[in-house]
Design an enzyme around this catalytic site. Structure first.
Site, PDB file in Angstrom:
ATOM      1  N   PRO A  48       0.852  -1.197   0.000  1.00 30.75           N
ATOM      2  CA  PRO A  48       0.000   0.000   0.000  1.00 30.75           C
ATOM      3  C   PRO A  48       0.882   1.240   0.000  1.00 30.75           C
ATOM      4  O   PRO A  48       1.762   1.377   0.842  1.00 30.75           O
ATOM      5  CB  PRO A  48      -0.765  -0.128   1.321  1.00 30.75           C
ATOM      6  CG  PRO A  48       0.175  -0.878   2.222  1.00 30.75           C
ATOM      7  CD  PRO A  48       0.968  -1.807   1.336  1.00 30.75           C
ATOM      8  N   GLN A  57      -6.659  -1.282   4.319  1.00 30.09           N
ATOM      9  CA  GLN A  57      -5.738  -0.820   5.350  1.00 30.09           C
ATOM     10  C   GLN A  57      -6.306   0.392   6.088  1.00 30.09           C
ATOM     11  O   GLN A  57      -6.807   1.334   5.476  1.00 30.09           O
ATOM     12  CB  GLN A  57      -4.376  -0.444   4.766  1.00 30.09           C
ATOM     13  CG  GLN A  57      -3.365  -0.123   5.870  1.00 30.09           C
ATOM     14  CD  GLN A  57      -2.004   0.267   5.340  1.00 30.09           C
ATOM     15  OE1 GLN A  57      -1.808   1.415   4.934  1.00 30.09           O
ATOM     16  NE2 GLN A  57      -1.050  -0.658   5.358  1.00 30.09           N
ATOM     17  N   CYS A  62       3.747   4.328   8.071  1.00 30.06           N
ATOM     18  CA  CYS A  62       3.772   5.523   7.224  1.00 30.06           C
ATOM     19  C   CYS A  62       4.723   6.565   7.819  1.00 30.06           C
ATOM     20  O   CYS A  62       4.570   6.967   8.976  1.00 30.06           O
ATOM     21  CB  CYS A  62       2.378   6.119   7.081  1.00 30.06           C
ATOM     22  SG  CYS A  62       2.361   7.628   6.072  1.00 30.06           S
ATOM     23  N   GLY A  65      11.185  -3.633   1.197  1.00 29.53           N
ATOM     24  CA  GLY A  65      12.170  -2.564   1.108  1.00 29.53           C
ATOM     25  C   GLY A  65      13.368  -2.889   0.240  1.00 29.53           C
ATOM     26  O   GLY A  65      14.048  -3.893   0.451  1.00 29.53           O
TER      27      GLY A  65
END
EC number: 1.3.1.-
Length: 319
Positions: free
Chosen positions: A7, A68, A98, A200
């Protein structure tokens, strides 16, 4: 082994989810976060960011979509999670990663990594509120400014009832700067008894194989790497399944790029559609030399009809 589409607020919206999942290789995807503050949101708020709820919570390709939520109030998150399930959400995912300053200032996202007890309470409250057959999952970073608390945060999520934990292998302060600390994903995986996904700095199949070796984790969530190389999930899936591993040529991507633009024209205001195209095309320049040329043609344009003409010329030349 599962491959998920991450997301990403302001990037992976319904249009890009639709296009990327049609390439193949993605087992499931997640909406942009739906911000929860102090009230129960109306159905329109959920449908705005998760229109797939009206289509069985699947993209056009049939890829399952998860909803989410982001916030810091356990009770309010629980109420909204239960409502999202009534609307058709098959899984509730919780955002603890986030890094955006505006989000963190309002006590959402990665700032909660400073409060593992609250993270636990949020997951536990949501787990109690939603039907038992609906999984609650979570996504975290290694910490706010240090990974020292990563294991405590991961345990808090798992103990609260998270069915799995996605670990973006950087801190909030790291942002998106390389490297990703995959060795910490290995430590998290050893610390919890639920599946862990690595996330990542996976831009290529070779990156995935190195991540798998370092982290010991086979499940992967792909973000910017997949947006920049739309065939990446398909390559990883082919490796997993023993199939043919091939690059996605520009000629195969062009019809998807055309459809992306047509959807953006139809679903977004004229002042926003060009920016969305430039955003994705700019990321594609990392992989495709042809994208560099096309991006240069349209980068200064803001008129949709002008962009229509420039794209048509480019598509015709590539045919």
């Amino acid at each position: 082994m599962q491959i998920a589409l991450a997301p990403m607020e302001g990037l992976v919206d319904e249009i890009l989810r639709d296009v990327l999942t049609r390439v193949g290789g993605i087992d499931w995807c997640v909406t942009e976060f739906i911000r929860i503050t102090d009230r129960l949101l109306p159905a329109t708020a959920f449908h705005k960011l998760a229109p797939e709820l009206r289509d069985g919570s699947r993209t056009r390709a049939g890829t399952p979509m998860r909803v989410q939520l982001l916030g810091s109030d356990p009770a309010c998150l629980a109420d909204n999670a239960a409502f999202a399930c009534e609307l058709g959400a098959p899984v509730i995912d919780l955002n603890f990663g986030c890094p955006a300053k505006t989000v963190n200032r309002s006590r959402g996202g990665a700032v909660l990594l400073k409060e593992p007890e609250l993270m636990h309470d949020i997951v536990a409250a949501v787990r109690r509120a939603v039907p038992s057959e609906i999984a609650v999952t979570s996504k975290m970073r290694l910490g706010y400014d240090s990974p020292d608390g990563a294991l405590d945060c991961a345990r808090a999520l798992a103990d609260g009832g998270s069915a799995h934990v996605v670990v973006h292998a950087r801190t909030k302060v790291d942002g998106y700067r390389p490297p990703a600390h995959w060795e910490w994903v290995a430590r998290v995986a050893e610390a919890v008894r639920v599946p862990v996904f690595a996330n990542g700095e996976v831009w290529t199949l070779d990156d995935y194989l190195r991540c798998r070796e370092v982290s010991g984790v086979e499940d992967i969530m792909l973000g910017r790497g997949l947006v920049s190389r739309p065939g990446l999930a398909r390559q990883i899936a082919a490796w997993r399944d023993g199939g043919e591993i091939r690059e996605m040529p520009w000629s195969e991507l062009l019809p998807l790029l055309r459809d992306f633009w047509l959807q953006a024209r139809r679903k977004l205001a004229p002042r926003y559609a060009p920016g969305r195209l430039k955003q994705w095309l700019g990321m594609l320049t990392r992989t495709y030399p042809e994208a560099v040329e096309l991006f240069a043609r349209i980068r200064r344009e803001s008129d949709c009809e002008t962009i229509d003409r420039l794209l048509q010329v480019s598509f015709s030349q590539a045919a």
